[in-house]
Enzyme design. Structure first.
Site, PDB file in Angstrom:
ATOM      1  N   TRP A 131     -17.498   1.831 -29.224  1.00  0.00           N
ATOM      2  CA  TRP A 131     -16.067   1.564 -29.045  1.00  0.00           C
ATOM      3  C   TRP A 131     -15.954   0.393 -28.071  1.00  0.00           C
ATOM      4  O   TRP A 131     -16.513   0.448 -26.963  1.00  0.00           O
ATOM      5  CB  TRP A 131     -15.408   2.827 -28.480  1.00  0.00           C
ATOM      6  CG  TRP A 131     -13.944   2.696 -28.207  1.00  0.00           C
ATOM      7  CD1 TRP A 131     -12.987   2.215 -29.042  1.00  0.00           C
ATOM      8  CD2 TRP A 131     -13.277   3.089 -26.996  1.00  0.00           C
ATOM      9  NE1 TRP A 131     -11.765   2.286 -28.437  1.00  0.00           N
ATOM     10  CE2 TRP A 131     -11.914   2.804 -27.187  1.00  0.00           C
ATOM     11  CE3 TRP A 131     -13.697   3.650 -25.786  1.00  0.00           C
ATOM     12  CZ2 TRP A 131     -10.962   3.073 -26.208  1.00  0.00           C
ATOM     13  CZ3 TRP A 131     -12.748   3.916 -24.822  1.00  0.00           C
ATOM     14  CH2 TRP A 131     -11.398   3.628 -25.024  1.00  0.00           C
ATOM     15  N   ASP A 212     -18.855  10.983 -24.133  1.00  0.00           N
ATOM     16  CA  ASP A 212     -17.504  10.632 -24.576  1.00  0.00           C
ATOM     17  C   ASP A 212     -17.164  11.554 -25.745  1.00  0.00           C
ATOM     18  O   ASP A 212     -17.744  11.444 -26.826  1.00  0.00           O
ATOM     19  CB  ASP A 212     -17.486   9.158 -25.008  1.00  0.00           C
ATOM     20  CG  ASP A 212     -16.089   8.689 -25.368  1.00  0.00           C
ATOM     21  OD1 ASP A 212     -15.194   9.543 -25.537  1.00  0.00           O
ATOM     22  OD2 ASP A 212     -15.892   7.467 -25.496  1.00  0.00           O
ATOM     23  N   LYS A 247      -6.368  12.828 -30.032  1.00  0.00           N
ATOM     24  CA  LYS A 247      -6.578  12.895 -31.484  1.00  0.00           C
ATOM     25  C   LYS A 247      -6.353  14.311 -32.002  1.00  0.00           C
ATOM     26  O   LYS A 247      -5.605  14.518 -32.942  1.00  0.00           O
ATOM     27  CB  LYS A 247      -8.001  12.463 -31.841  1.00  0.00           C
ATOM     28  CG  LYS A 247      -8.536  11.304 -31.042  1.00  0.00           C
ATOM     29  CD  LYS A 247      -8.034   9.968 -31.512  1.00  0.00           C
ATOM     30  CE  LYS A 247      -8.464   8.898 -30.519  1.00  0.00           C
ATOM     31  NZ  LYS A 247      -8.229   7.553 -30.922  1.00  0.00           N
TER      32      LYS A 247
HETATM   33  C1  LMR Z   1      -9.736   3.545 -31.497  1.00  0.00           C
HETATM   34  O1  LMR Z   1     -10.952   3.398 -31.301  1.00  0.00           O
HETATM   35  O2  LMR Z   1      -9.133   2.975 -32.404  1.00  0.00           O
HETATM   36  C2  LMR Z   1      -8.964   4.483 -30.610  1.00  0.00           C
HETATM   37  O3  LMR Z   1      -9.803   5.126 -29.731  1.00  0.00           O
HETATM   38  C3  LMR Z   1      -7.810   3.832 -29.952  1.00  0.00           C
HETATM   39  C4  LMR Z   1      -8.199   2.884 -28.871  1.00  0.00           C
HETATM   40  O4  LMR Z   1      -7.713   3.046 -27.766  1.00  0.00           O
HETATM   41  O5  LMR Z   1      -8.975   1.948 -29.121  1.00  0.00           O
END
Ligand code: LMR
Length: 399
Positions: A131, A212, A247
């Protein structure tokens, strides 16, 4: 002048897509960008259990005074029950302490602040890919980052051996961020056997896991998705967990997350909590109340809890159905073998599309996907799946 030298910062690679999508006038546009659930009508609903809890809160709430720095004790206990299982000793033996933080992001940032401020570690290992916000959060707190391989692009699978080989280079005391389930962005999770090995590996190397856990219930189920967390806890006496109700409760804008720290003893846990409270006090002072009160109300009322589990299962099953349907439609449209996306978990599908293909989808078809090729499968529905499959087929065939 103080500000004249500033340049325009780039839009956020994920949240910026939502703005671009809203501004797009293409009537066929499809938003597969941000990780937000959409139902079959493309709507992000308020869960019924949340609405019911809110009615109760409107009637019963007596005060809007500050919450404790940690949030309410019931919130911590109920969060730990979900993480560790209702019967786990960690729910109430004092080794594990929980603080409400604003969303999973807030929990990660407080964890990073705590690690930095208390000189617990200086280096944090992060999966490649991950992420996008992980790097920014950890570096903003003053910590250094390193990458470990996670994804084998050719095989569309977990690069398990390379992951552990690289983590052999970590020094005792380094932190490793681990995605508990529904890995963001790949959707590829370790198997139970691989989790067992990861748990042993972290203990042998004396690394601090920062887990996480943003998608509990979106993969295989509430209990199943906690397998990795619980396995790591069996072998490691100190663990940090950043979890989120954004979520699984659909409460994205209420910013309901938690940082849970597990220590070897209750005495150490008390000291850890006192230091995390300092980090929270100087970052946000104390947490917002509404979302956590909704969580407490739903999880402690048997009828609402059942309703929540049913709604969560509906979201999970719809995403899984859409993932399979897209793979089927892509095959039928002649795009090639996309069966690998049916093996991914949760909200995201790592499509293998290149940056250029992602840009073409956006420019020519109004289809919004994160630059890495990550698609949020919750944005797929029976109405747009054919359009989507045709567009992807054209793009991969270079049409
Ligand atoms: C995502 O990865 O799309 C979500 O976790 C929202 C974000 O804050 O990036």
């Amino acid at each position: 002048m103080f500000f004249d030298h500033l340049e325009l910062a780039p839009a956020d690679p994920i949240l910026g897509l939502t703005d671009a999508f809203k501004a797009d006038t293409n009537p066929k546009k499809v938003n597969l960008g941000v990780g937000v659930y959409q139902n079959e009508h493309g709507v992000t609903p308020v869960l019924k259990c949340v609405k019911e809890a809110e009615k109760i809160l409107v009637e019963t709430e007596q005060s809007k005074s500050y919450l404790p720095i940690t949030g309410l004790p019931d919130y911590g206990r109920l969060t730990r029950e979900l993480l560790f299982g209702k019967d786990s000793a960690l729910v109430s033996d004092g080794r594990a302490v929980t603080c409400h933080c604003p969303g999973g992001t807030g929990a990660l940032r407080i964890a990073a602040d705590f690690i930095y401020q208390q000189h617990i570690a200086s280096r944090v290992w992060i999966s490649d890919p991950t992420w996008g916000n992980h790097f920014q959060i950890v570096e903003a707190a003053g910590l250094k980052t390193e990458r470990y391989p996670y994804y084998d692009r050719a095989a569309h699978a977990l690069a398990f051996d390379r992951m552990l080989d690289t983590l052999e280079q970590a020094s005792e005391g380094d932190v490793v961020i681990i995605h508990a389930c529904c890995h963001n962005p790949t959707g590829i999770d370790p198997t139970p056997e691989q989790w067992d090995q990861i748990a042993d590996f972290l203990a042998r190397k004396k690394l601090l896991p920062l887990i996480d856990f943003a998608y509990q219930g979106f993969g295989k189920g509430l209990e199943e998705d906690a397998y990795g967390v619980r396995k790591i806890l069996e072998k490691n006496s100190e663990v940090l967990i950043a979890s989120s109700f954004s979520k699984n409760f659909g409460m994205y804008n209420e910013r309901v997350g938690a940082l849970t720290a597990v220590s070897a003893t209750k005495e150490v846990g008390t000291n850890v909590l006192s230091q995390i409270k300092l980090a929270i006090r100087c970052a946000i002072s104390n947490p917002p109340a509404h979302g956590e009160k909704v969580v407490i109300t739903v999880l402690s009322n048997p009828d609402l809890r059942l309703m929540w589990e049913q709604e969560l299962a509906e979201m999970r099953e719809r995403m899984s159905r859409m993932r399979n349907l897209l793979a089927e439609k892509l095959k039928a449209a002649g795009a090639g073998d996309f069966d690998f996306i049916t093996k991914q978990n949760g909200m995201f599908s790592f499509s293998g599309l290149t940056k250029e293909q992602v840009e073409q989808l956006r420019a020519e078809f109004g289809i919004y996907i994160v630059g890495s090729g990550r698609m949020c499968v919750a944005g797929i529905n029976d109405e747009n799946v054919d359009y989507l499959a045709d567009a992807i087929t054209k793009v991969v065939k270079g049409a």
